[in-house]
Design a protein around this motif. Structure first.
Motif, short mmCIF file in Angstrom:
data_model
loop_
_atom_site.label_atom_id
_atom_site.label_comp_id
_atom_site.label_asym_id
_atom_site.label_seq_id
_atom_site.Cartn_x
_atom_site.Cartn_y
_atom_site.Cartn_z
N PHE A 195 -1.23 22.39 -8.18
CA PHE A 195 -2.48 21.52 -7.83
C PHE A 195 -2.03 20.06 -7.69
O PHE A 195 -1.54 19.29 -8.55
N SER A 196 -2.50 19.47 -6.73
CA SER A 196 -2.42 18.17 -6.25
C SER A 196 -3.66 17.39 -6.16
O SER A 196 -4.48 17.97 -5.24
N VAL A 197 -3.40 16.22 -6.70
CA VAL A 197 -4.59 15.26 -6.34
C VAL A 197 -3.75 13.98 -5.55
O VAL A 197 -3.16 13.16 -5.84
N GLN A 198 -4.31 14.11 -4.29
CA GLN A 198 -3.65 13.09 -3.26
C GLN A 198 -4.53 11.94 -3.21
O GLN A 198 -5.78 12.04 -2.89
N CYS A 199 -3.85 10.61 -3.15
CA CYS A 199 -4.74 9.34 -3.21
C CYS A 199 -3.96 8.45 -2.27
O CYS A 199 -2.84 8.76 -1.87
N SER A 200 -4.68 7.18 -2.07
CA SER A 200 -4.06 6.26 -1.50
C SER A 200 -4.20 5.05 -2.22
O SER A 200 -5.03 5.16 -3.43
N TYR A 201 -3.35 4.07 -2.02
CA TYR A 201 -3.45 2.73 -2.96
C TYR A 201 -3.40 1.47 -2.30
O TYR A 201 -2.44 1.62 -1.28
N ASN A 202 -3.66 0.49 -2.85
CA ASN A 202 -3.44 -0.91 -2.31
C ASN A 202 -3.35 -1.85 -3.69
O ASN A 202 -3.80 -1.55 -4.67
N ILE A 203 -2.13 -2.93 -3.56
CA ILE A 203 -1.86 -3.51 -4.52
C ILE A 203 -2.90 -4.73 -4.09
O ILE A 203 -2.92 -5.54 -3.11
N ASN A 204 -3.51 -5.45 -5.25
CA ASN A 204 -4.12 -6.70 -5.01
C ASN A 204 -4.03 -7.58 -6.49
O ASN A 204 -3.50 -6.86 -7.29
N GLN A 205 -4.61 -8.50 -6.70
CA GLN A 205 -4.61 -9.33 -7.65
C GLN A 205 -3.25 -9.42 -8.38
O GLN A 205 -3.13 -9.17 -9.56
N GLY A 206 -2.19 -9.83 -7.71
CA GLY A 206 -0.90 -9.81 -8.27
C GLY A 206 -0.27 -8.39 -8.29
O GLY A 206 0.62 -8.08 -7.31
N ALA A 207 -0.47 -7.62 -9.23
CA ALA A 207 0.20 -6.49 -9.24
C ALA A 207 -0.64 -5.28 -9.64
O ALA A 207 -0.10 -4.17 -9.97
N ARG A 208 -1.96 -5.34 -9.50
CA ARG A 208 -3.01 -4.40 -9.94
C ARG A 208 -2.95 -3.31 -8.58
O ARG A 208 -3.06 -3.87 -7.61
N MET A 209 -2.70 -2.15 -9.20
CA MET A 209 -2.83 -1.10 -7.90
C MET A 209 -4.28 -0.28 -7.94
O MET A 209 -4.87 -0.17 -9.09
N ILE A 210 -5.17 -0.48 -6.91
CA ILE A 210 -6.30 0.32 -6.70
C ILE A 210 -6.40 1.21 -6.03
O ILE A 210 -5.72 1.61 -4.90
N LYS A 257 0.87 -1.26 -0.22
CA LYS A 257 -0.02 0.14 -0.04
C LYS A 257 1.05 1.22 0.04
O LYS A 257 2.13 1.08 0.17
N GLY A 258 0.35 2.50 -0.08
CA GLY A 258 1.06 3.60 -0.22
C GLY A 258 0.24 4.79 -0.52
O GLY A 258 -0.80 4.79 -0.60
N LYS A 259 1.07 6.01 -0.95
CA LYS A 259 0.21 7.24 -1.36
C LYS A 259 0.80 7.38 -2.95
O LYS A 259 1.87 7.13 -3.25
N LEU A 260 -0.22 8.10 -3.53
CA LEU A 260 -0.06 8.45 -4.83
C LEU A 260 -0.50 9.60 -5.25
O LEU A 260 -1.42 10.17 -4.44
N THR A 261 0.30 10.66 -5.55
CA THR A 261 0.01 12.13 -5.86
C THR A 261 0.21 12.39 -7.04
O THR A 261 1.24 12.32 -7.83
N ASN A 262 -0.84 12.96 -7.77
CA ASN A 262 -0.73 13.87 -9.25
C ASN A 262 -0.76 14.91 -8.95
O ASN A 262 -1.74 15.77 -8.39
N GLU A 263 0.27 15.76 -9.64
CA GLU A 263 0.37 16.90 -9.33
C GLU A 263 0.78 17.85 -10.69
O GLU A 263 1.50 17.24 -11.55
N VAL A 264 0.19 19.14 -11.10
CA VAL A 264 0.38 19.86 -12.20
C VAL A 264 1.18 21.09 -11.61
O VAL A 264 0.53 21.64 -10.58
N VAL A 265 2.02 21.75 -12.35
CA VAL A 265 2.65 23.02 -12.02
C VAL A 265 1.95 23.92 -13.02
O VAL A 265 1.98 23.56 -14.35
N TRP A 266 1.15 24.82 -12.61
CA TRP A 266 0.29 25.71 -13.40
C TRP A 266 0.50 27.40 -13.48
O TRP A 266 1.31 27.66 -12.50
#
Length: 155
Positions: free
Chosen positions: A59-74, A35-44
């Motif tokens: 502008f940041s889109v802050q997310c969390s994720y989990n890995i399941n089904q082998g290597a799929r990130m949710i 699991k972990g954190k994922l951040t999508n960011e743009v400089v505008w």
């Protein structure tokens, strides 16, 4: 993990807005086991008068994720955060600015809630991400490791 600059998306729609300039779009992945954190960011940059880019920030889109089904990130969306750069003019219509950023970003990066991502690493610096889920099935994004190559769309 690491920071990855977006090179290409099959999900960019609509004409660009001449008042908004996205200088950089990247994804930061912080891992902690499956699991972990994922951040999508743009400089505008914003030119409210249509000519002078005098407002800028991130502008940041802050997310969390989990890995399941082998290597799929949710991915689950946690928050959207807008920050002004030091010395930047305050935009008169922040809500309108967020709307422009929303239209300029690939939709899977602005609203990644319930998104599933399958990643293929071409090498240590290049990766292709295939989205799956009800809203973004089959969308593909290509990323390069940030700093491995100069990519500046303003030049």
């Amino acid at each position: 993990g690491g920071e990855w600059q977006l090179l290409f998306s099959t999900n960019l729609l609509g004409p660009p807005n001449r008042s908004l300039r996205l200088r950089e779009m990247f994804q930061k992945v912080e891992t902690s086991g499956l699991k972990g954190k994922l951040t999508n960011e743009v400089v505008w940059d914003l030119a409210e008068d249509g000519t002078t880019f005098d407002a800028s920030g991130t502008f940041s889109v802050q997310c969390s994720y989990n890995i399941n089904q082998g290597a799929r990130m949710i991915v689950d969306l946690n928050d959207h955060v807008i920050k002004l750069a030091r010395g930047s003019k305050l935009p008169s219509d922040v809500e309108g600015l967020v709307g422009m950023i929303h239209r300029a970003m690939p939709k899977e990066m602005f609203d990644p809630n319930d998104l599933a991502m399958d990643t293929t690493y071409i090498d240590g610096d290049l990766r292709i991400v295939r989205m799956s889920g009800s809203r973004h099935e089959g969308v593909r994004d290509i990323f390069i490791r940030r700093g491995s190559m100069e990519v500046d769309p303003t030049k």
